[in-house]
Enzyme design. Structure first.
Site, mmCIF file in Angstrom:
data_model
loop_
_atom_site.group_PDB
_atom_site.id
_atom_site.type_symbol
_atom_site.label_atom_id
_atom_site.label_comp_id
_atom_site.label_asym_id
_atom_site.label_seq_id
_atom_site.Cartn_x
_atom_site.Cartn_y
_atom_site.Cartn_z
ATOM 1 N N GLY A 215 0.809 -1.218 0.000
ATOM 2 C CA GLY A 215 0.000 0.000 0.000
ATOM 3 C C GLY A 215 0.837 1.261 0.000
ATOM 4 O O GLY A 215 2.044 1.239 -0.251
ATOM 5 N N ILE A 216 0.167 2.357 0.306
ATOM 6 C CA ILE A 216 0.789 3.689 0.278
ATOM 7 C C ILE A 216 1.456 3.987 1.615
ATOM 8 O O ILE A 216 0.932 3.625 2.662
ATOM 9 C CB ILE A 216 -0.302 4.758 0.008
ATOM 10 N N ALA A 218 5.155 4.953 4.205
ATOM 11 C CA ALA A 218 6.511 4.522 4.524
ATOM 12 C C ALA A 218 6.573 3.051 4.934
ATOM 13 O O ALA A 218 7.561 2.358 4.684
ATOM 14 C CB ALA A 218 7.053 5.392 5.664
ATOM 15 N N ILE A 219 5.504 2.562 5.576
ATOM 16 C CA ILE A 219 5.563 1.208 6.157
ATOM 17 C C ILE A 219 5.718 0.122 5.082
ATOM 18 O O ILE A 219 6.606 -0.739 5.210
ATOM 19 C CB ILE A 219 4.304 0.932 7.024
ATOM 20 N N GLU A 238 -1.768 -2.905 -6.363
ATOM 21 C CA GLU A 238 -2.321 -1.665 -6.922
ATOM 22 C C GLU A 238 -1.200 -0.739 -7.387
ATOM 23 O O GLU A 238 -1.191 -0.241 -8.487
ATOM 24 C CB GLU A 238 -3.139 -0.996 -5.833
ATOM 25 N N GLY A 336 -7.133 1.065 -2.383
ATOM 26 C CA GLY A 336 -7.347 -0.366 -2.617
ATOM 27 C C GLY A 336 -7.255 -1.203 -1.358
ATOM 28 O O GLY A 336 -7.209 -2.437 -1.417
HETATM 29 N N1 COA Z 1 -4.130 10.661 15.182
HETATM 30 C C1 COA Z 1 -3.827 11.879 14.684
HETATM 31 N N2 COA Z 1 -2.952 12.069 13.649
HETATM 32 C C2 COA Z 1 -2.380 10.970 13.126
HETATM 33 C C3 COA Z 1 -2.644 9.683 13.606
HETATM 34 C C4 COA Z 1 -3.543 9.549 14.689
HETATM 35 N N3 COA Z 1 -3.864 8.365 15.175
HETATM 36 N N4 COA Z 1 -1.897 8.799 12.888
HETATM 37 C C5 COA Z 1 -1.205 9.504 11.990
HETATM 38 N N5 COA Z 1 -1.500 10.816 12.124
HETATM 39 C C6 COA Z 1 -0.962 11.921 11.328
HETATM 40 C C7 COA Z 1 0.558 11.937 11.253
HETATM 41 O O1 COA Z 1 1.111 12.698 12.297
HETATM 42 C C8 COA Z 1 0.799 12.582 9.904
HETATM 43 O O2 COA Z 1 0.625 13.983 10.067
HETATM 44 P P1 COA Z 1 1.424 15.032 9.146
HETATM 45 O O3 COA Z 1 0.878 14.825 7.761
HETATM 46 O O4 COA Z 1 1.049 16.343 9.746
HETATM 47 O O5 COA Z 1 2.865 14.674 9.280
HETATM 48 C C9 COA Z 1 -0.343 12.060 9.061
HETATM 49 O O6 COA Z 1 -1.360 11.678 9.980
HETATM 50 C C10 COA Z 1 0.013 10.868 8.189
HETATM 51 O O7 COA Z 1 0.520 9.822 8.960
HETATM 52 P P2 COA Z 1 1.678 8.887 8.387
HETATM 53 O O8 COA Z 1 1.806 7.777 9.363
HETATM 54 O O9 COA Z 1 2.901 9.670 8.075
HETATM 55 O O10 COA Z 1 1.019 8.418 7.022
HETATM 56 P P3 COA Z 1 1.621 7.636 5.781
HETATM 57 O O11 COA Z 1 2.120 8.597 4.780
HETATM 58 O O12 COA Z 1 2.566 6.563 6.204
HETATM 59 O O13 COA Z 1 0.286 6.998 5.210
HETATM 60 C C11 COA Z 1 -1.948 6.191 5.538
HETATM 61 C C12 COA Z 1 -0.492 6.165 6.021
HETATM 62 C C13 COA Z 1 -2.734 5.242 6.405
HETATM 63 C C14 COA Z 1 -2.502 7.597 5.641
HETATM 64 C C15 COA Z 1 -1.968 5.742 4.046
HETATM 65 O O14 COA Z 1 -1.440 4.443 3.962
HETATM 66 C C16 COA Z 1 -3.377 5.740 3.465
HETATM 67 O O15 COA Z 1 -3.852 6.765 3.007
HETATM 68 N N6 COA Z 1 -4.046 4.573 3.459
HETATM 69 C C17 COA Z 1 -5.413 4.432 2.924
HETATM 70 C C18 COA Z 1 -5.397 3.910 1.510
HETATM 71 C C19 COA Z 1 -4.682 2.620 1.373
HETATM 72 O O16 COA Z 1 -4.335 1.922 2.294
HETATM 73 N N7 COA Z 1 -4.404 2.253 0.149
HETATM 74 C C20 COA Z 1 -3.700 1.003 -0.064
HETATM 75 C C21 COA Z 1 -3.703 0.514 -1.395
HETATM 76 S S1 COA Z 1 -2.488 1.421 -2.352
#
Ligand code: COA
Length: 438
Positions: A215-216, A218-219, A238, A336
């Site tokens: 997925g999208i 860093a993890i 995806e 996705g």
């Molecule tokens: N409460 C409040 N804020 C939170 C939080 C929580 N529990 N968890 C994360 N955040 C904030 C972070 O501080 C960060 O803030 P910033 O933008 O101000 O730095 C922001 O949310 C993003 O968190 P981060 O962990 O850096 O996100 P990421 O870039 O690693 O993306 C998802 C993680 C979950 C957002 C991303 O995977 C996503 O959009 N997933 C949904 C779609 C998906 O899974 N698609 C998969 C198929 S491609």
């Protein structure tokens, strides 16, 4: 006319091309890295000429200027995902968010649920037979080209020719604007100790010969960095980013044991740096297919040893996963995630696994720490992967299995992988919530 004559007769400037947009139209952009930035800039520069034009697309790495309040009356944004540049408009109420599973977008377009007047795409230079490649974005872009009344294309010689269902004939495009500029890049943050630990736990769930979806965020990339000792991994995803190139070059990804599309990485869009785009160019090992194939849970279910790795923002005691909103703020979209979680659950070989991985805490800018494992999701947040679908949750403290477990057992497993600073507080909440001892 032969294709060269058609091409010459339809070549124009970006300002001329965007005159094809009419008041009241819905304009759709190609997805993500494939956004035609020259055309989008020209459309915004000509804003005064338009009334009530609706702009729709999924992920964007672009500027999103058309979402700004000063364009009210000219443009309205109705996005299928919330990205960095469009998030503010949704939060402020002048932009709109439409929830949709990614795999359903082409079908919505075919059915007219998402009608399209104009689609704006970026394509490679035409080949000797008059075909251009949509390169890095097949997803809904190909269906949008088929269904739109008008197709405007930016012909960018830096768009790679990627194999699969990516080819559009010159005759299908109404206007061409020639340009040459690098594709947008998504550089992932450095992998730290926490991500490395998460990656190792995820790697322990991945057998040799598995097919991976990533997925999208860093993890997923951190997980890839921990797979160097695996063998014969395959890709049905995806999207992919740069980490996949390293594993391919290390001989770990060879797709030799895939049950469908054997020998090929199958993806629907690319998002990384030039390293990834160069890898994908003219590479018979990689094929792009539309998102209603790649993300279809039925297709995913046919992949052997399917392992899906996605990220999230918050998980509650019941295993409800919030991945696309922070309270009422629309942060991203379902993308996705659920398509793959469900596909893995339906896997025909019974070996599908759906991993949702996240650091146990988030550190806010003012230094405060928030636990991502919570008794209740934030007020206004939306559940992305529901408690019936959820499978494995992973943090840097371990793995919590959800399937087949009672609500209390789920909560216990989750608290055991929460950040130690929050465990006592969470245990107290557990006792209140369930009227039972931890
Ligand atoms: N409460 C409040 N804020 C939170 C939080 C929580 N529990 N968890 C994360 N955040 C904030 C972070 O501080 C960060 O803030 P910033 O933008 O101000 O730095 C922001 O949310 C993003 O968190 P981060 O962990 O850096 O996100 P990421 O870039 O690693 O993306 C998802 C993680 C979950 C957002 C991303 O995977 C996503 O959009 N997933 C949904 C779609 C998906 O899974 N698609 C998969 C198929 S491609």
């Amino acid at each position: 006319m032969n294709w060269k004559e058609i091409y010459e007769s339809r070549k124009c400037t970006a300002d001329e091309a965007v005159q094809r947009i009419k008041n009241g139209d819905r304009v759709v952009f190609a997805h993500c890295v494939a956004e035609p930035t020259i055309l989008v800039d020209a459309m915004v520069a000509n804003a005064e000429n338009y009334e009530d034009v609706t702009i729709s697309h999924m992920v964007t790495l672009g500027k999103g200027q058309y979402t700004k309040p000063e364009y009210k009356g000219h443009f309205k944004f109705e996005g299928w995902f919330s990205s960095a540049s469009t998030r503010g408009s949704i939060a402020e109420g002048h932009g709109q968010f439409v929830p949709v599973y990614f795999h359903e977008v082409p079908n919505y377009i075919r059915k007219g649920i998402f009608p399209i007047d104009v689609v704006m795409v970026a394509v490679s230079a035409p080949d000797r037979n008059g075909f251009c490649s949509v390169g890095v974005s097949c997803d809904y872009t190909m269906q949008a080209i088929k269904s739109a009344k008008i197709v405007l294309a930016e012909v960018n010689d830096q768009v790679p020719v990627v194999y699969g269902e990516t080819f559009v004939h010159i005759s299908e495009i109404d206007a061409f604007v020639e340009t040459s500029h690098p594709l947008p890049e998504m550089v992932l943050p450095n992998i730290c100790d926490v991500e490395t630990k998460i990656g190792k736990y995820c790697a322990s769930l991945i057998e040799d010969g598995s097919t991976l979806q990533l997925g999208i965020g860093a993890i997923p990339d951190a997980v890839l960095s921990q797979l160097k000792d695996k063998k014969h991994l395959g890709i049905h995803s995806e999207m992919i980013s740069d980490g996949v190139v390293d594993l391919y070059e290390a001989g770990v990804i060879d797709c030799s044991q895939k049950s469908i599309d054997k020998g090929k990485m199958i993806v629907t869009f690319l998002m990384g740096t030039k390293k990834l785009y160069d890898f994908a160019a003219n590479n018979p090992m990689l094929e792009m297919r539309p998102v209603d194939y790649v993300n279809s849970p039925v297709v995913v279910s046919q992949c052997s040893k399917m392992v899906c790795i996605n990220a999230c923002l918050q998980v509650d005691f019941m295993g409800q996963v919030v991945s696309d909103s922070i309270g009422t703020k629309q942060f991203s979209g379902v993308g996705g995630q659920v398509d793959f979680v469900r596909g893995a659950a339906m896997s025909l070989d019974g070996k599908g696994k759906a991993i949702i991985a996240m650091p146990s805490i988030v550190k806010k800018k003012d230094g405060t720490m928030i636990s991502k494992i919570v008794p209740f999701i934030d007020h206004g947040a939306a559940v992305t992967t529901n408690r019936h679908d959820v499978d494995y949750i992973v943090t840097e403290y371990g793995i919590a299995e959800m399937k087949g477990r009672s609500l209390q057992d789920r909560a216990r497993a989750l608290i055991n992988i929460a950040h130690p600073e929050f465990r006592d507080e969470l245990k107290e909440e557990f006792e209140k919530r369930f009227n039972a001892q931890f």
